[in-house]
Scaffold this motif. Structure first.
Motif, short mmCIF file in Angstrom:
data_model
loop_
_atom_site.label_atom_id
_atom_site.label_comp_id
_atom_site.label_asym_id
_atom_site.label_seq_id
_atom_site.Cartn_x
_atom_site.Cartn_y
_atom_site.Cartn_z
N VAL A 150 4.71 -37.39 14.90
CA VAL A 150 3.58 -37.20 13.78
C VAL A 150 2.46 -36.62 14.05
CG1 VAL A 150 2.52 -38.74 11.97
CG2 VAL A 150 4.52 -39.35 12.85
N GLN A 151 2.33 -35.63 13.10
CA GLN A 151 0.89 -34.85 13.55
C GLN A 151 0.49 -34.67 11.94
OE1 GLN A 151 2.49 -31.27 15.27
NE2 GLN A 151 1.52 -31.64 17.06
N MET A 152 -0.66 -35.25 11.58
CA MET A 152 -1.32 -35.37 10.36
C MET A 152 -2.05 -33.76 10.20
SD MET A 152 -0.88 -38.46 9.13
CE MET A 152 -1.91 -38.74 7.83
N PRO A 153 -1.96 -33.49 9.04
CA PRO A 153 -2.48 -31.94 8.55
C PRO A 153 -3.98 -32.26 8.85
CG PRO A 153 -1.69 -33.11 6.62
CD PRO A 153 -1.06 -34.02 7.55
N ALA A 154 -4.44 -31.02 9.18
CA ALA A 154 -5.93 -30.73 9.20
C ALA A 154 -6.66 -30.95 8.15
CB ALA A 154 -6.20 -29.44 9.85
N LYS A 155 -6.32 -30.46 7.00
CA LYS A 155 -6.86 -30.58 5.68
C LYS A 155 -6.22 -32.05 5.15
CE LYS A 155 -7.80 -28.09 1.42
NZ LYS A 155 -7.39 -26.71 0.71
N PRO B 85 -13.00 -41.88 -2.27
CA PRO B 85 -13.29 -43.12 -1.93
C PRO B 85 -12.16 -44.34 -2.26
CG PRO B 85 -15.21 -42.06 -3.34
CD PRO B 85 -13.86 -41.12 -3.26
N MET B 86 -12.08 -45.11 -1.46
CA MET B 86 -11.10 -46.23 -1.32
C MET B 86 -9.68 -45.47 -1.42
SD MET B 86 -12.94 -48.65 -1.31
CE MET B 86 -11.58 -49.81 -1.55
N ARG B 87 -9.56 -44.68 -0.55
CA ARG B 87 -8.08 -43.62 -0.68
C ARG B 87 -7.86 -43.27 0.99
NH1 ARG B 87 -5.87 -38.19 -2.15
NH2 ARG B 87 -3.62 -38.80 -3.12
N VAL B 88 -7.29 -43.56 1.64
CA VAL B 88 -7.07 -43.52 3.10
C VAL B 88 -5.76 -43.09 3.44
CG1 VAL B 88 -7.17 -44.79 5.35
CG2 VAL B 88 -8.40 -45.86 3.17
N PRO B 89 -5.60 -42.08 4.25
CA PRO B 89 -4.48 -41.48 4.72
C PRO B 89 -4.05 -42.22 6.00
CG PRO B 89 -6.29 -40.00 5.43
CD PRO B 89 -6.76 -41.23 4.65
N VAL B 90 -2.71 -42.71 5.76
CA VAL B 90 -2.32 -43.49 6.87
C VAL B 90 -1.18 -43.45 7.43
CG1 VAL B 90 -3.34 -45.83 5.79
CG2 VAL B 90 -1.19 -45.08 5.07
N ALA B 91 -0.31 -42.48 6.86
CA ALA B 91 1.01 -41.97 7.58
C ALA B 91 1.33 -40.69 6.93
CB ALA B 91 2.07 -43.15 7.30
N LEU B 92 2.49 -40.32 7.60
CA LEU B 92 3.06 -38.87 7.10
C LEU B 92 4.53 -39.34 6.44
CD1 LEU B 92 2.31 -36.01 7.28
CD2 LEU B 92 4.03 -35.76 9.18
N SER C 247 4.40 -34.60 3.44
CA SER C 247 3.16 -34.72 2.61
C SER C 247 2.66 -35.97 3.19
CB SER C 247 3.48 -34.83 1.07
OG SER C 247 4.41 -36.11 1.08
N VAL C 248 1.28 -36.15 2.89
CA VAL C 248 0.56 -37.22 3.58
C VAL C 248 0.75 -38.51 2.63
CG1 VAL C 248 -1.85 -38.15 4.11
CG2 VAL C 248 -1.03 -35.92 4.58
N HIS C 249 0.79 -39.74 3.27
CA HIS C 249 0.88 -40.88 2.49
C HIS C 249 -0.44 -41.53 2.58
CE1 HIS C 249 2.78 -44.59 0.90
NE2 HIS C 249 2.07 -45.31 1.82
N ARG D 247 5.79 -42.66 8.39
CA ARG D 247 5.57 -43.11 10.03
C ARG D 247 4.13 -42.79 10.25
NH1 ARG D 247 8.88 -41.47 15.71
NH2 ARG D 247 8.04 -43.37 16.80
N SER D 248 3.35 -43.92 10.74
CA SER D 248 1.95 -43.72 11.05
C SER D 248 1.63 -43.02 12.35
CB SER D 248 1.42 -45.19 11.27
OG SER D 248 1.58 -45.81 10.07
N PRO D 249 0.74 -42.25 12.22
CA PRO D 249 0.20 -41.55 13.76
C PRO D 249 -0.16 -42.82 14.81
CG PRO D 249 -1.30 -41.18 12.19
CD PRO D 249 0.06 -41.66 11.54
N HIS D 250 0.33 -42.55 16.01
CA HIS D 250 0.04 -43.65 16.87
C HIS D 250 -1.55 -43.64 17.24
CE1 HIS D 250 0.23 -46.42 20.24
NE2 HIS D 250 -0.48 -45.65 20.97
N THR D 251 -2.15 -44.81 16.84
CA THR D 251 -3.66 -45.01 17.25
C THR D 251 -3.75 -46.24 18.18
OG1 THR D 251 -4.15 -44.10 15.01
CG2 THR D 251 -5.79 -45.43 16.04
N SER D 252 -4.24 -45.92 19.10
CA SER D 252 -4.35 -46.86 20.41
C SER D 252 -5.65 -47.85 19.91
CB SER D 252 -4.86 -46.30 21.57
OG SER D 252 -6.15 -45.60 21.63
#
Length: 451
Positions: A143-148, A153-160, A165-167, A400-405
């Motif tokens: 998973v590689q989230m796009p740069a753009k 407000p109250m809208r969070v990109p959490v996965a691909l 497209s971004v979820h 699928r969520s990008p891995h965040t430690s």
């Protein structure tokens, strides 16, 4: 000639290596051109083979007979636009009379095979216009989230999503959500991405983690309130209900209903209030909901009923007061007792990671989109973070969520600790932290008192 052969051999070798090791790079350099040519050249024959053509109109057949010419061929949907993306192609089609978006959706597997793409999904843009989002490689493998990213407000990109497209987790659109998944399925990483995205916004985070706080307490610097046991959770939830009632009183005072006020300016929730009057929105994260619903004695049963009642009230009434629920768990069935199914019915957003049985998947999607049930139970164990996301509209997609430690999430929460709002109703539950040079967090002893 020998030099040209060497150059061609190097280009082919480079393309093969990139396709094996860096599929995203291969797609941007070689794959997108080859795929676009393949789609345009094969388009008519593929649509005919997939049953996505319609017979010519009668007037054209009559003209052909009158002119003694061959009968015109069947017509495929008209291509409106072919647009390359960083993960695939977007093909927008204008359907012919008599065609339906269901015809295209049911043929996506055949289109994927015929066009040589990794995946194809169909979306209806408007009446008679369908968009095929085709991916050139497995975007969920790495998973590689796009740069753009479209931030709001109250809208969070959490996965691909599987279509590239971004979820987003949009609380203004879908106020309350449910996240299910077995152990080691990726729920914690999904939750960290959610907290990391909310940490940068003006929002109060409230956590309930009855696993002695092992999941949420490392992120305590960005939380306005935390509870690590059922007794504290009950007091915290009832304090949130009181806070919700006070917010409604504020909205009522500021409604300004008169004959001279346009309908659009009448306040019905916190987002209709002026910015200087608007209360801080609250996101409540429950790490393991079953720990709040289980009981072993009569006293614990009474506590459990009060907890579930408070959660149901927040789910039913909290949206207009700016209180949003994010509930996680391994199972969320009726075996957890009365009130659970009523609570689940209020949780519009559904996300299911890998589950151990079909019954668990049915708890998430059985009542809104049954097609997603089979997709949820087919998630492999070696792909943590992969999930199926759906909502009450019946639509669903793999994400699928990008891995965040945990270390990265802690650092981000510490960085934005100054954004943590102080809400008077939640002050007794504010986690007491040590100096900024240490990450140690202890629970404020005042949190054991009744709010």
């Amino acid at each position: 000639m020998a030099r040209l052969s060497v150059v061609l051999l190097l280009v082919v070798a480079t393309a093969l290596v990139l396709r094996w090791r860096r599929p995203a790079w291969y797609w941007m350099t070689f794959g997108v051109v080859l795929a676009a040519l393949r789609v345009l050249v094969r388009y008519v024959s593929v649509m005919d083979a997939c049953g996505l053509t319609v017979p010519p109109p009668r007037w054209r057949l009559a003209l052909a007979r009158m002119a003694n010419r061959p009968a015109p061929e069947s017509r495929a949907p008209r291509i409106l636009r072919l647009r390359p993306t960083r993960t695939g192609l977007v093909l927008r089609l204008k359907l012919r009379p008599g065609q339906d978006v269901f015809d295209v959706s049911s043929a996506t597997d055949r289109l994927r095979h015929s066009f040589g793409m990794y995946g194809v999904t169909a979306w209806e843009i408007r009446s008679g216009v369908v968009e095929l989002r085709m991916t050139g490689y497995d975007v969920l493998k790495r998973v590689q989230m796009p740069a753009k990213i479209d931030r709001a407000p109250m809208r969070v990109p959490v996965a691909l999503r599987e279509d590239g497209s971004v979820h987003y987790r949009d609380y203004r659109t879908v106020p309350h959500g449910l996240t299910l998944g077995a152990t080691e399925s990726g729920k914690s990483v999904y939750q960290r991405n959610l907290v990391a995205g909310l940490a940068t916004q003006d929002v109060a985070l409230v956590g309930i983690d009855c696993k002695q706080g092992v999941e949420l307490f490392p992120l305590a610097r960005r939380f306005s309130a935390l509870a690590d046991n059922q007794d504290t959770a009950l007091d915290l939830l009832e304090a949130l209900v009181s806070h919700m009632e006070s917010v409604y009183q504020l909205v009522r005072e500021e409604q300004r209903i008169s004959v001279n006020v346009p309908d659009a300016e009448i306040a019905a929730d916190i987002w209709d209030l002026a910015e200087d009057l608007r209360p801080t929105p609250v996101v409540v994260l429950v790490d393991e909901v079953s720990e709040l619903a289980l009981f072993a004695s009569k006293e614990e049963e009474k506590r459990r009923d009060r907890i579930i009642t408070a959660l149901v009230r927040l789910a039913q009434l909290g949206r207009a007061a700016g209180i949003y629920l994010e509930i996680c768990g391994q199972r969320f069935g009726s075996e957890l007792g009365k009130g659970i199914t009523m609570l689940r019915a209020q949780l519009t957003g559904r996300t299911a990671h890998r589950v151990n049985d079909e019954a668990s998947a049915n708890m998430a999607f059985g009542d809104i989109c049954p097609d997603a049930v089979m997709a949820a139970i087919q998630i492999p164990a070696d792909a943590p973070g992969t999930a199926v996301a759906g909502d009450s509209t019946g639509g669903w997609s793999r994400i699928r969520s990008p891995h965040t430690s945990l270390r990265a999430a802690v650092n981000l929460c510490n960085k934005y600790a100054a954004r943590t709002p102080d809400l008077p109703a939640l002050a007794p539950f504010r986690p007491a932290t040590t100096s900024s040079n240490s990450d140690a967090v202890v629970l404020n002893k005042a949190s054991t008192t009744t709010a």
